[in-house]
Design an enzyme around this catalytic site. Structure first.
Site, mmCIF file in Angstrom:
data_model
loop_
_atom_site.group_PDB
_atom_site.id
_atom_site.type_symbol
_atom_site.label_atom_id
_atom_site.label_comp_id
_atom_site.label_asym_id
_atom_site.label_seq_id
_atom_site.Cartn_x
_atom_site.Cartn_y
_atom_site.Cartn_z
ATOM 1 N N PRO A 1 14.887 -2.002 16.574
ATOM 2 C CA PRO A 1 13.446 -2.276 16.515
ATOM 3 C C PRO A 1 12.410 -1.272 15.901
ATOM 4 O O PRO A 1 11.300 -1.370 15.870
ATOM 5 C CB PRO A 1 13.098 -2.185 18.139
ATOM 6 C CG PRO A 1 14.155 -1.239 18.433
ATOM 7 C CD PRO A 1 15.265 -1.251 17.630
ATOM 8 N N CYS A 2 13.171 -0.556 15.080
ATOM 9 C CA CYS A 2 12.193 0.543 14.192
ATOM 10 C C CYS A 2 10.972 -0.255 13.472
ATOM 11 O O CYS A 2 10.065 0.427 13.237
ATOM 12 C CB CYS A 2 13.011 1.680 13.462
ATOM 13 S SG CYS A 2 14.010 0.830 12.250
ATOM 14 N N LYS A 3 11.454 -1.254 12.832
ATOM 15 C CA LYS A 3 10.412 -1.867 12.135
ATOM 16 C C LYS A 3 9.456 -2.939 12.722
ATOM 17 O O LYS A 3 8.533 -3.662 12.049
ATOM 18 C CB LYS A 3 10.801 -2.506 10.496
ATOM 19 C CG LYS A 3 11.717 -1.337 10.054
ATOM 20 C CD LYS A 3 11.122 -1.390 8.538
ATOM 21 C CE LYS A 3 11.746 -0.361 7.794
ATOM 22 N NZ LYS A 3 12.923 -0.574 7.445
#
Lengths: 313, 316
Positions: free
Chosen positions: B262-264
């Site tokens: 989910p980092c982006k």
């Protein structure tokens, strides 16, 4: 074109969380006891081409009050055996008949009218090899087998939009999508009306054909899903005494609403019960090879701490 | 993770400014999704893993038994581009993150279609597509899988000992390799397609650290055997399989599973929300998950779950 109506098996789909919870129950609670563990599974209308909706079993299956909107509940039990050997000698016929007896009792007491989900039950017999993280299991959704087969007298793919919409409205607003089947009245100009099977239960005393709607997990054209069998048994057997039924088999489009084009009408005739009142039960699931035999699930890769550790590298 | 337990839960809404959600907003968006697409439902998962900042009965979202008819690398190039085009038209503007996979090599598709075995040889796959799986990983994934194919399948010891009852002639058996009722096209191609059908249970959890939803894939093969999470990478478009998909412990289930990192997510969601706003629509926070799933669909092109198109996005 009367021929025996064929039903599509309801595939079982226990997921990893189901097995993990079962292993935990076995280790901490049930230990060597082989008493049946009460359990609840869920299925829904078929929503995909080429893929039947299965009986889903998860860790929540052991919490008996678990319900979901748009999913039909099926109660059952897990029989956890201690050896693979006892699985071979397990009285499968007896277990299936036992479940059918419970269904029969609900028919006789009338509880199945207020809760038609009581018409289907399942039995899961299992041997858990906890050293290997392998579960050998076999699921049965028993259906009463009449001496003469239920006959199909006609089948029409595609139904009119109005019937679909009436069912959609009823299914979601009245039953939160949890009723497996109900009575459908009216039609043509007057529009359709849905009502539960219980009020006016003697239904169809002058109509010779009753019309019911059935939430169908099957994806195969011409073969309704397995749970219909016991519903027909109820309608035509002791309780309502109908001989012919029109069944609207409701299937979903992908969004989860009833699809007029995927749903179908079945005209079904049921032979009179005759003098032979012995009930036979059928419904042990075929395995992935298409034979009658148990399935297995090997979860070493997810449940075995050693393998998990090594794969996390 | 340690960081996750120490961090406070986001309490102020910032979905428009940053593309992130509070747990309450996640629940509201989830409720909207379940209402619009009843194939999704809320689940509570394992008791010991419940997050206190989410309601017990609304820990994460699940949709089950989603068919995946072919591997991402087998998608023909043309079809892929067509789908991407549709997506771009629908989406006002495609983010760099969204538009990928058009370059997926179509070479070797024939060979792969001819390969009937369920356990695709990952080495071959790597060759064919320029690979989703780094080589070391592919090798380690393949060995156990190959073994499993033999030991795991339905070979219950001494299965012949089980007495076979008389067959009930009114049962239609859904068996992948047997003839299917009403579908008697038994051309080799069709058979192959059937054999390659996987099913996925898809879940969407709330990630406290990134304050976004997180997408998880749990796959099953044709015989309903659990797929190794690494094999799910074959159903992720090549570009993302390398970069953005990781294999982690599922926050609510007792397994490791492939997940889109989910980092982006917040960044992409912000862009998508902005472009909707520019288009004159005012997406509310309830629509967040519908938009999110639509964007994820481009990463897993062959997993047929995206029927959120019909849901009214930003209509109000």
């Amino acid at each position: 074109m009367t021929e025996p109506l064929r039903f599509l098996e309801l595939p079982s789909a226990p997921d990893v969380s189901f097995w993990a919870r079962l292993a935990e129950l076995k280790l901490n609670e049930y230990k060597l006891s082989e008493d049946p563990i009460p359990c609840v599974g869920h299925y829904r209308a078929c929503a995909h081409e080429g893929l039947a909706s299965p009986l889903t079993l998860t860790s929540a299956s052991f919490d008996l009050d678990t319900t979901y909107e748009s999913q039909i509940r099926m109660e059952g039990e897990v029989v956890l055996l201690n050896t693979l050997e006892s699985m071979k000698t397990f009285d499968r016929k007896g277990a299936a008949l036992g479940a059918i007896r419970k269904v029969e009792a609900s028919v006789q007491s009338g509880t199945c009218l207020s809760d038609p989900t009581a018409l289907n039950r399942f039995v899961l017999v299992c041997f858990a090899d906890l050293k290997q993280y392998t579960f050998y299991y076999w699921v049965c959704v028993p259906a009463a087998k009449t001496a003469d087969p239920i006959l199909s007298e006609g089948f029409t793919q595609g139904v009119d939009q109005a019937a679909c919409e009436a069912c959609q409205e009823y299914y979601h607003s009245e039953t939160k999508g949890r009723a497996p089947f109900w009575v459908l009245e009216g039609g043509e100009e007057g529009g359709y009306r849905c009502r539960p099977i219980d009020n006016g239960g003697e239904g169809g005393e002058d109509d010779e054909i009753a019309t019911v709607a059935f939430v169908d997990p099957s994806h195969v054209a011409g073969s309704p899903g397995w749970p219909l069998r016991n519903f027909l048994w109820l309608l035509c057997g002791g309780l309502c005494g109908l001989r012919r039924v029109r069944v609207l088999c409701l299937r979903h489009e992908k969004l989860g609403r009833f699809s007029a084009s995927r749903s179908a009408w079945h005209e079904v005739a049921i032979p009179p019960a005759g003098s032979d009142t012995t009930v036979n039960a059928v419904g042990w699931e075929h395995n992935s090879k298409g034979g009658l035999g148990p399935r297995s699930a090997n979860l070493a890769s997810t449940l075995d701490p050693k393998q998990r550790a090594s794969s996390a590298m | 993770s340690a960081a996750e337990t120490l961090l406070p839960v986001r309490s102020s809404s910032a979905f428009k400014e940053k593309g992130v959600l509070t747990p309450e907003e996640f629940v509201a968006a989830g409720d909207f999704l379940v209402g619009a697409c009843p194939t999704w439902s809320w689940e509570s998962g394992e008791k010991g893993k419940r997050r206190p900042y989410l309601p017990d009965d609304k820990q994460f979202l699940v949709t089950r038994n989603i068919p995946c008819l072919c591997r991402a690398k087998d998608l023909l190039k043309g079809k892929m581009e067509e789908e991407l085009l549709q997506l771009q038209e629908g989406e006002a503007e495609a983010d760099a993150w969204v538009a990928t996979g058009g370059s997926t090599a179509a070479g070797g598709v024939e060979d792969e279609i001819a390969d009937m075995s369920l356990a695709d040889d990952p080495a071959e796959g790597a060759e064919g597509s320029g690979s989703g799986v780094p080589e070391g990983q592919a090798a380690s994934a393949s060995t156990p899988q190959a073994d499993d194919a033999e030991s795991d399948s339905d070979d219950v010891p001494d299965m012949e000992d089980f007495v076979v009852e008389e067959e009930d002639d009114t049962v239609t058996i859904h068996h992948p390799s047997s003839n299917r009722e009403g579908e008697r096209e038994s051309q080799a191609g069709e058979e192959n397609k059937i054999l390659r059908t996987r099913t996925y249970d898809i879940s969407v959890t709330y990630d406290k650290y990134y304050q976004t939803p997180r997408f998880w894939l749990v796959g099953y093969d044709e015989t309903r055997q659990l797929l190794k999470p690494e094999l799910a990478l074959e159903d992720v478009s090549a570009e993302h399989a390398e970069k953005t998909v990781t294999i982690d412990t599922h926050p609510h289930l007792p397994l490791s599973s492939a997940s889109i990192h989910p980092c982006k997510h917040a960044h992409v969601m912000k862009k998508l929300l902005d472009s909707l706003s520019e288009g004159g629509k005012e997406p509310s926070v309830e629509h967040y998950l519908v938009i999110f799933l639509k964007f994820i669909a481009s990463i897993v092109p062959t997993i047929d779950y995206d029927y959120t198109m019909a849901a009214d996005i930003g209509g109000s």
